[in-house]
Design a protein around this motif. Structure first.
Motif, PDB file in Angstrom:
ATOM      1  N   PHE A 122      55.665  -8.725  25.827  1.00 46.00           N
ATOM      2  CA  PHE A 122      56.570  -9.862  25.987  1.00 46.00           C
ATOM      3  C   PHE A 122      57.325 -10.112  24.684  1.00 46.00           C
ATOM      4  CE2 PHE A 122      53.989 -10.528  29.599  1.00 46.00           C
ATOM      5  CZ  PHE A 122      54.546 -11.502  30.404  1.00 46.00           C
ATOM      6  N   THR A 123      58.546 -10.580  24.794  1.00 42.80           N
ATOM      7  CA  THR A 123      59.279 -11.112  23.657  1.00 42.80           C
ATOM      8  C   THR A 123      59.105 -12.623  23.722  1.00 42.80           C
ATOM      9  OG1 THR A 123      60.882  -9.313  23.746  1.00 42.80           O
ATOM     10  CG2 THR A 123      61.540 -11.310  22.553  1.00 42.80           C
ATOM     11  N   ILE A 124      58.332 -13.176  22.825  1.00 40.92           N
ATOM     12  CA  ILE A 124      57.944 -14.581  22.864  1.00 40.92           C
ATOM     13  C   ILE A 124      59.072 -15.443  22.304  1.00 40.92           C
ATOM     14  CG2 ILE A 124      56.228 -16.283  22.127  1.00 40.92           C
ATOM     15  CD1 ILE A 124      55.086 -14.030  23.920  1.00 40.92           C
ATOM     16  N   SER A 125      59.450 -16.482  23.036  1.00 38.20           N
ATOM     17  CA  SER A 125      60.501 -17.389  22.564  1.00 38.20           C
ATOM     18  C   SER A 125      59.990 -18.802  22.315  1.00 38.20           C
ATOM     19  CB  SER A 125      61.653 -17.438  23.568  1.00 38.20           C
ATOM     20  OG  SER A 125      61.185 -17.891  24.822  1.00 38.20           O
ATOM     21  N   SER A 126      58.910 -19.193  22.981  1.00 33.47           N
ATOM     22  CA  SER A 126      58.344 -20.518  22.738  1.00 33.47           C
ATOM     23  C   SER A 126      56.890 -20.523  23.173  1.00 33.47           C
ATOM     24  CB  SER A 126      59.123 -21.609  23.486  1.00 33.47           C
ATOM     25  OG  SER A 126      58.924 -21.484  24.878  1.00 33.47           O
ATOM     26  N   ALA A 127      56.173 -21.526  22.731  1.00 35.26           N
ATOM     27  CA  ALA A 127      54.769 -21.702  23.108  1.00 35.26           C
ATOM     28  C   ALA A 127      54.528 -23.181  23.322  1.00 35.26           C
ATOM     29  CB  ALA A 127      53.849 -21.169  22.015  1.00 35.26           C
ATOM     30  N   GLU A 128      53.611 -23.503  24.204  1.00 31.43           N
ATOM     31  CA  GLU A 128      53.271 -24.901  24.443  1.00 31.43           C
ATOM     32  C   GLU A 128      51.823 -25.129  24.057  1.00 31.43           C
ATOM     33  OE1 GLU A 128      54.221 -26.394  28.318  1.00 31.43           O
ATOM     34  OE2 GLU A 128      56.152 -25.384  28.326  1.00 31.43           O
ATOM     35  N   VAL A 129      51.627 -26.045  23.136  1.00 29.95           N
ATOM     36  CA  VAL A 129      50.290 -26.436  22.724  1.00 29.95           C
ATOM     37  C   VAL A 129      50.200 -27.937  22.957  1.00 29.95           C
ATOM     38  CG1 VAL A 129      48.685 -26.651  20.779  1.00 29.95           C
ATOM     39  CG2 VAL A 129      50.138 -24.606  21.007  1.00 29.95           C
ATOM     40  N   THR A 130      49.152 -28.357  23.613  1.00 26.50           N
ATOM     41  CA  THR A 130      48.934 -29.789  23.841  1.00 26.50           C
ATOM     42  C   THR A 130      47.580 -30.160  23.252  1.00 26.50           C
ATOM     43  OG1 THR A 130      50.197 -29.684  25.899  1.00 26.50           O
ATOM     44  CG2 THR A 130      48.803 -31.623  25.560  1.00 26.50           C
ATOM     45  N   TYR A 131      47.599 -31.134  22.370  1.00 27.19           N
ATOM     46  CA  TYR A 131      46.376 -31.656  21.783  1.00 27.19           C
ATOM     47  C   TYR A 131      46.001 -32.919  22.557  1.00 27.19           C
ATOM     48  CZ  TYR A 131      47.787 -28.706  17.854  1.00 27.19           C
ATOM     49  OH  TYR A 131      48.182 -27.663  17.076  1.00 27.19           O
ATOM     50  N   TRP A 132      44.779 -33.012  23.007  1.00 22.75           N
ATOM     51  CA  TRP A 132      44.295 -34.144  23.784  1.00 22.75           C
ATOM     52  C   TRP A 132      43.315 -34.956  22.953  1.00 22.75           C
ATOM     53  CZ3 TRP A 132      46.343 -34.855  28.590  1.00 22.75           C
ATOM     54  CH2 TRP A 132      47.021 -33.770  29.151  1.00 22.75           C
ATOM     55  N   GLY A 133      43.385 -36.272  23.057  1.00 22.87           N
ATOM     56  CA  GLY A 133      42.458 -37.149  22.344  1.00 22.87           C
ATOM     57  C   GLY A 133      42.883 -38.588  22.516  1.00 22.87           C
ATOM     58  N   LEU A 134      42.293 -39.465  21.731  1.00 21.22           N
ATOM     59  CA  LEU A 134      42.630 -40.886  21.799  1.00 21.22           C
ATOM     60  C   LEU A 134      43.574 -41.247  20.667  1.00 21.22           C
ATOM     61  CD1 LEU A 134      39.140 -42.479  22.562  1.00 21.22           C
ATOM     62  CD2 LEU A 134      41.075 -42.216  24.131  1.00 21.22           C
ATOM     63  N   CYS A 135      44.624 -41.979  20.998  1.00 23.88           N
ATOM     64  CA  CYS A 135      45.540 -42.474  19.968  1.00 23.88           C
ATOM     65  C   CYS A 135      44.829 -43.566  19.166  1.00 23.88           C
ATOM     66  CB  CYS A 135      46.831 -42.997  20.596  1.00 23.88           C
ATOM     67  SG  CYS A 135      46.649 -44.508  21.575  1.00 23.88           S
ATOM     68  N   SER A 136      45.387 -43.926  18.029  1.00 25.81           N
ATOM     69  CA  SER A 136      44.742 -44.916  17.159  1.00 25.81           C
ATOM     70  C   SER A 136      44.578 -46.262  17.856  1.00 25.81           C
ATOM     71  CB  SER A 136      45.521 -45.069  15.850  1.00 25.81           C
ATOM     72  OG  SER A 136      46.851 -45.446  16.115  1.00 25.81           O
ATOM     73  N   ARG A 137      45.532 -46.640  18.684  1.00 27.45           N
ATOM     74  CA  ARG A 137      45.431 -47.917  19.405  1.00 27.45           C
ATOM     75  C   ARG A 137      44.256 -47.907  20.382  1.00 27.45           C
ATOM     76  NH1 ARG A 137      50.616 -48.945  22.108  1.00 27.45           N
ATOM     77  NH2 ARG A 137      49.722 -47.714  23.765  1.00 27.45           N
ATOM     78  N   CYS A 138      44.080 -46.806  21.106  1.00 20.73           N
ATOM     79  CA  CYS A 138      42.963 -46.718  22.058  1.00 20.73           C
ATOM     80  C   CYS A 138      41.627 -46.646  21.346  1.00 20.73           C
ATOM     81  CB  CYS A 138      43.152 -45.518  23.004  1.00 20.73           C
ATOM     82  SG  CYS A 138      44.433 -45.789  24.231  1.00 20.73           S
TER      83      CYS A 138
END
Length: 143
Positions: A122-138
């Motif tokens: 593949f010729t890579i053009s983008s990647a998606e990374v999602t970090y999951w957790g609690l925000c400071s307010r939560c």
């Protein structure tokens, strides 16, 4: 005397699309509310263009995505979200408590995630990374 074009007009026209009141309002809604769902965009658009239908918002978002003007993100368990930040390979933080979404730049260098251990041709053009957790307010709300 000519009237200067608004940022929305410049972006929409620059993407090769026709400028309409609905498209302008959709662009402005995303500028003011990044990571918005189509429903949220529709709510904001109706404040300025009352006659805009949900279908018109979907059409504008689809046209914008196809033209590279917006990026779709689809965090698991959340509606599809849209943002105007398309000029880089950034990632997202998603709060598992309240659902807030924030942009986060790549951790190291310009785009290390674009170099997989095996690209399988593949010729890579983008990647998606999602970090999951609690925000400071939560986190504060839990204490």
């Amino acid at each position: 005397m000519s009237v200067p074009l608004a940022a929305a007009d410049i972006a929409i026209r620059g993407a090769g699309l026709r400028i309409t009141d609905s498209r302008r309002a959709v662009y402005d809604a995303l500028r003011d509310h990044p990571h918005a769902s189509a429903d949220e965009v529709h709510e904001k658009v109706r404040l300025h263009v009352d006659s805009t239908s949900m279908q018109s918002v979907y059409n504008a978002l689809g046209d914008f995505a196809a033209a590279g003007l917006v990026r779709r993100i689809e965090p698991a368990g959340h509606p599809m979200l849209f943002e105007l930040r398309v000029d880089d390979n950034h990632h997202h933080l998603v709060c598992t408590g309240c659902g807030a979404v924030e942009d986060v730049d790549c951790a190291i260098g310009s785009a290390p995630c674009l170099t997989p251990s095996d690209d399988r041709g593949f010729t890579i053009s983008s990647a998606e990374v999602t970090y999951w957790g609690l925000c400071s307010r939560c986190v504060l709300d839990r204490d």
